[in-house]
Enzyme design. Structure first.
Site, PDB file in Angstrom:
ATOM      1  N   ARG A  31      74.117  41.008  39.465  1.00 55.00           N
ATOM      2  CA  ARG A  31      75.024  40.830  40.592  1.00 55.00           C
ATOM      3  C   ARG A  31      76.343  41.546  40.334  1.00 55.00           C
ATOM      4  O   ARG A  31      76.822  41.591  39.203  1.00 55.00           O
ATOM      5  CB  ARG A  31      75.284  39.339  40.835  1.00 55.00           C
ATOM      6  N   SER A 100      74.248  38.010  29.621  1.00 56.25           N
ATOM      7  CA  SER A 100      73.616  36.737  29.249  1.00 56.25           C
ATOM      8  C   SER A 100      72.479  36.898  28.253  1.00 56.25           C
ATOM      9  O   SER A 100      71.344  36.448  28.485  1.00 56.25           O
ATOM     10  CB  SER A 100      73.136  36.034  30.514  1.00 56.25           C
ATOM     11  N   ASP A 153      77.023  34.087  30.526  1.00 52.64           N
ATOM     12  CA  ASP A 153      77.011  33.490  31.870  1.00 52.64           C
ATOM     13  C   ASP A 153      77.287  31.994  31.850  1.00 52.64           C
ATOM     14  O   ASP A 153      77.930  31.449  32.755  1.00 52.64           O
ATOM     15  CB  ASP A 153      75.696  33.785  32.595  1.00 52.64           C
TER      16      ASP A 153
END
Length: 287
Positions: A31, A100, A153
């Site tokens: 994202r 992450s 994350d």
């Protein structure tokens, strides 16, 4: 598998003003986000986000191919920046990079990859500084943007929650992978040998996706999936419950039922034999 991640100051600052970008790479999708912050009073003025799927071949290709794909998507997103977003005069665009995967972090904006998880396997990136890899890709795109922070994350989720509510003390990720983080008293952390932070608190990144125990209810399907995975014996808890693997577990169950009980008649659907063809988003549509 516990990691002391960062010193916690008690209250997340809300004084920041201006335009900031974020990139979240943690699974089969990534994202990109931009947010206009208005300081203590304005908080989040406006934000926009886009999600991009990563082609499967890039998850096992080369480091440059992966980061070039990400940088190109980010450049396209930046080009769509509207008039509602304002970069402060004299400021370069800043990017927060949520990565992450297990990293050995040496500073706020640098960290070397320890190992890939969640279906990624690019050997040349292991041991490399992921911020440097991304920065080089941004340069190749001609994008004037500086990576100012590298964060996991789960830590980012905890910090984001704390931005809105000072009572938030834990965060859990249930997505492509799984992880948790929480606020702990620094004097209760045996592996911490430095000076205690003024607040007395520390954030712990649990990396619980790598938890394994004889008490975990592993089925024959879980065991077969692990044995045939890119990282057998690792990330066992993640393979049991996360979005990366749930669809594949269901596919294996359906295949056995088809072979032994003719679930779909006399013929086995050819696609049912293809690993990872059944994605978790399809399962979510089943009522």
């Amino acid at each position: 598998f516990l990691k002391v991640y960062w010193s916690y100051g008690g209250h997340i600052g809300r004084q920041e003003k201006g335009l900031f970008y974020a990139l979240d790479l943690g699974g089969t999708n990534f994202r990109v986000l931009r947010v206009q912050l208005g300081g203590k009073e304005g908080r989040v003025v406006k934000q926009e986000c886009d999600e991009i799927s990563i082609p499967a071949h890039l998850m096992t290709g080369t480091s440059q191919e992966l980061f070039d794909f990400i940088a190109a998507a980010l450049a396209k997103f930046v080009a769509s920046e509207g008039e509602d977003f304002h970069l402060l005069e004299g400021r370069q665009r800043e990017l927060g990079f949520t990565f992450s995967f297990p990293v050995k972090q040496s500073s706020i904006a640098s960290g070397t990859l320890i190992k890939w998880t969640k279906g990624f396997s690019i050997d040349e990136t292991v041991g490399a500084d992921v911020v440097a890899e991304l920065s080089s890709a941004l340069d190749r795109q001609g994008l004037d943007m500086k990576v100012t922070a590298l964060v996991n994350d789960t830590i980012g989720t905890l910090a984001g929650g704390r931005y809105d509510d000072n009572d938030v003390v834990a965060a859990v990720i249930l997505g492509t992978g799984t992880n948790a983080a929480y606020v702990e008293r620094a004097n209760a952390i045996p592996k911490w040998h430095g000076l205690l932070p003024k607040s007395g608190d520390m954030v712990i990144n649990m990396e619980w996706g790598n938890f394994r125990s004889s008490h975990l209810p592993l089925t024959e399907f879980d065991q077969a999936l692990d044995a045939e995975s890119l990282n057998p014996g690792e990330q066992i808890y993640e393979k049991l419950i996360s979005g990366m693997y749930l669809g594949e577990i269901v596919r294996r169950v359906l295949l056995k039922m088809t072979e032994e009980a003719s679930l779909f008649g006399d013929d086995i659907p050819p696609k049912l034999k293809i690993p990872f063809i059944l994605r978790v988003r399809i399962l979510a549509l089943i009522r």
